[in-house]
Design a protein around this motif. Structure first.
Motif, mmCIF file in Angstrom:
data_model
loop_
_atom_site.group_PDB
_atom_site.id
_atom_site.type_symbol
_atom_site.label_atom_id
_atom_site.label_comp_id
_atom_site.label_asym_id
_atom_site.label_seq_id
_atom_site.Cartn_x
_atom_site.Cartn_y
_atom_site.Cartn_z
ATOM 1 N N ARG A 21 37.964 56.909 54.318
ATOM 2 C CA ARG A 21 37.380 56.470 55.578
ATOM 3 C C ARG A 21 35.924 56.897 55.661
ATOM 4 N N TYR A 22 35.170 56.115 56.404
ATOM 5 C CA TYR A 22 33.764 56.380 56.739
ATOM 6 C C TYR A 22 32.803 56.175 55.581
ATOM 7 N N GLY A 23 33.293 55.804 54.410
ATOM 8 C CA GLY A 23 32.419 55.449 53.305
ATOM 9 C C GLY A 23 31.710 56.591 52.639
ATOM 10 N N THR A 24 31.986 57.836 53.042
ATOM 11 C CA THR A 24 31.321 58.982 52.431
ATOM 12 C C THR A 24 31.921 59.238 51.054
ATOM 13 N N GLU A 25 31.080 59.202 50.029
ATOM 14 C CA GLU A 25 31.575 59.358 48.664
ATOM 15 C C GLU A 25 32.212 60.729 48.484
ATOM 16 N N GLY A 26 33.410 60.712 47.914
ATOM 17 C CA GLY A 26 34.144 61.952 47.699
ATOM 18 C C GLY A 26 35.211 62.223 48.738
#
Length: 402
Positions: free
Chosen positions: A378-383
Motif C-alpha cells: 500500500r501507498y507505493g512506498t518501495e519496500g
C-alpha cells in the motif's frame, strides 16, 4: 407342436419382454436435474404462516435449487503503514460497497456451487477547495455559447474546461492529499456440501474453493499555485509575474498531482464453512473462510500538471470577471513501474440474523470482517510490500430461496 404349447410360449415371451422394458425404464429414464426446480411457478411472494414453519423439519427448511443474496456493506478500513501517517495505521475510515451471491444446491445429493462477489471502497483524503483565478464563467451562467464556429447550438461552452464545475455555478479545484484511498474487489467460486442437521436443528455446510482479490491503493498528493501568490512576494512556481510590465499573459494558475497507484492481484485457495439454524421465522447464520496464496504487486508513479493561462491581467490590471482562459496546457511524466510478489494469508468471517417475510424472501442484517493479515502493498512506498489490511462493519440485505 400343439397349439396349447405355442400359445404358452408366446405368452411367456411377452411377459419377459414387458418385464425387461420396465426394468430398462426404471434404470435409464431418470429425468435430468431441473434448474428451476426450486419454484417453477415463481411464487416468491406467497405468504408463509407460523403453522407451516412449525411443521417443517430443519432438513426441509434448508432450500434446494437456485438461490441468490444481496447485501449492502458499510465496512471501515484501516490505513496503510507509512512514514507519512506514522502511527495512524490503527485509525479506521468509513467505506461502502456491495456483496452478491448466487448458487445452486442439488436436491438429492446435498452438494452445490456458490459464487460470491464482494466489493468495498474506502476514501479518506484531506481536501481543500481552491477557487480558480476566474471564479465563474458568465457565459455558462447565462447559457450562451462561445463565439467559436465550433460551438454547439445549445448554449454549451467550448471547450468544456472553460465551464463552471459540473453541478456548481463556480470554478474551483478540490486539492487532495490522500490518507486512505483503496478499492477492494473479491471473487469466489466454492464447492459446497450440506451435512445432516444436528440434534437442535443446526446445519453445517463445508466449502472449498478459489478466491481472486484485487486491491487498488491510491497515494495522491496535489498542490495549487498561481501568479496571485507572487503579489505578496510568495513565489511558488515559475509563472509570468503580474508586476512586470510588458508581459502579455500575466495571470496563470497550475495544479500539480503526484500519484502512486499500487495494484495487488491476489489469487488464493480457500476453505471454510457456513452454519445456519432456523427458529420460527428467524434464521441465525455464520460464515467463515480462511485463504492463502500469492499476491502479484505493481506500483505505477507519475506526475501530472495542468497550467491555465488567462488573457487578462497585463501589468496592474485586475482579472475581468467571467473572462475565459486563453490556453490550458496539460503535462504528464512517463510512468515508472515497480513490481514485487508476496505470500498472502487472511480470513473472512460474518454473522447474520435473517427474518423470513414470504415463502422465498428474507431480510437480514449482520456484520462482516475481512482480514488480510500480510502480503499487501500500500501507498507505493518501495519496500513496504508486506502490509496488512482489515475491513469490518455492518451489513443489510435480502435473500431469495436460501
Amino acid at each position: 407342436m400343439s397349439v396349447r404349447k405355442l400359445t404358452a410360449r408366446i405368452i411367456a415371451v411377452v411377459i419377459m419382454m414387458t418385464a425387461a422394458g420396465t426394468t430398462y425404464a426404471q434404470n435409464h429414464d431418470v429425468p435430468p436435474v431441473d434448474p428451476l426446480a426450486f419454484d417453477p411457478d415463481f411464487r416468491w411472494f406467497e405468504p408463509i404462516y407460523e403453522a407451516d414453519l412449525l411443521d417443517m423439519k430443519p432438513k426441509k427448511r434448508a432450500n434446494t435449487g437456485w438461490f441468490a443474496t444481496y447485501d449492502k456493506l458499510l465496512l471501515y478500513g484501516t490505513r496503510p503503514e507509512t512514514f507519512i501517517n506514522g502511527d495512524a495505521e490503527t485509525k479506521l475510515d468509513n467505506g461502502s460497497g456491495h456483496r452478491y451471491e448466487i448458487g445452486y444446491m442439488l436436491p438429492d445429493k446435498d452438494t452445490g456451487w456458490l459464487f460470491n462477489w464482494t466489493e468495498n471502497d474506502v476514501f479518506r483524503a484531506d481536501v481543500v477547495r481552491q477557487e480558480r483565478i476566474n471564479r465563474y464563467s458568465l457565459d455558462d451562467l447565462q447559457g450562451t455559447a462561445d463565439d467559436s464556429p465550433a460551438g454547439p447550438p445549445f448554449g454549451f461552452i467550448v471547450p468544456q474546461e472553460d465551464r463552471n464545475n459540473l453541478g456548481y455555478n463556480t470554478r474551483f479545484y478540490d486539492v487532495q492529499n490522500s490518507q486512505n484511498m483503496i478499492k477492494f474487489d473479491s471473487y469466489e467460486l466454492n464447492k459446497t456440501w450440506r451435512l445432516e442437521p444436528y440434534h437442535y436443528g443446526g446445519i453445517l455446510e463445508p466449502m472449498v474453493g478459489v478466491r481472486w482479490m484485487r486491491a487498488e491503493d491510491i497515494n495522491l498528493r496535489q498542490t495549487y499555485q498561481s501568479t496571485q501568490d507572487n503579489i505578496t512576494g510568495n513565489v511558488l512556481l515559475p509563472l509570468p509575474n503580474p508586476i512586470l510590465a510588458g508581459v502579455e499573459f500575466s495571470a496563470a494558475e497550475q495544479i500539480t498531482s503526484i500519484a502512486q497507484i499500487t495494484d495487488n492481484e491476489m489469487l488464493t485457495a480457500q476453505l471454510g464453512f457456513r452454519y445456519f439454524k432456523h427458529k420460527g421465522r428467524f434464521m441465525y447464520s455464520s460464515d467463515f473462510r480462511v485463504f492463502a496464496g500469492n499476491n502479484w504487486q505493481c506500483s505505477e508513479a507519475y506526475t501530472e500538471s495542468e497550467l491555465t493561462i488567462y488573457a487578462f491581467g497585463q501589468t496592474n490590471e485586475q482579472p475581468t470577471v467571467g473572462e475565459p482562459p486563453i490556453t490550458i496546457q496539460r503535462d504528464r511524466t512517463t510512468p515508472t513501474f515497480i513490481r514485487n510478489e508476496e505470500f498472502l494469508v487472511g480470513f473472512d468471517v460474518r454473522g447474520e440474523l435473517g427474518y423470513q417475510l414470504t415463502k422465498a424472501i428474507s431480510v437480514r442484517a449482520g456484520f462482516q470482517v475481512i482480514d488480510i493479515g500480510r502480503g499487501l502493498w500500500r501507498y507505493g512506498t518501495e519496500g513496504d510490500w508486506d502490509q496488512d489490511y482489515q475491513m469490518f462493519g455492518g451489513t443489510l440485505g435480502l435473500t431469495l430461496n436460501r
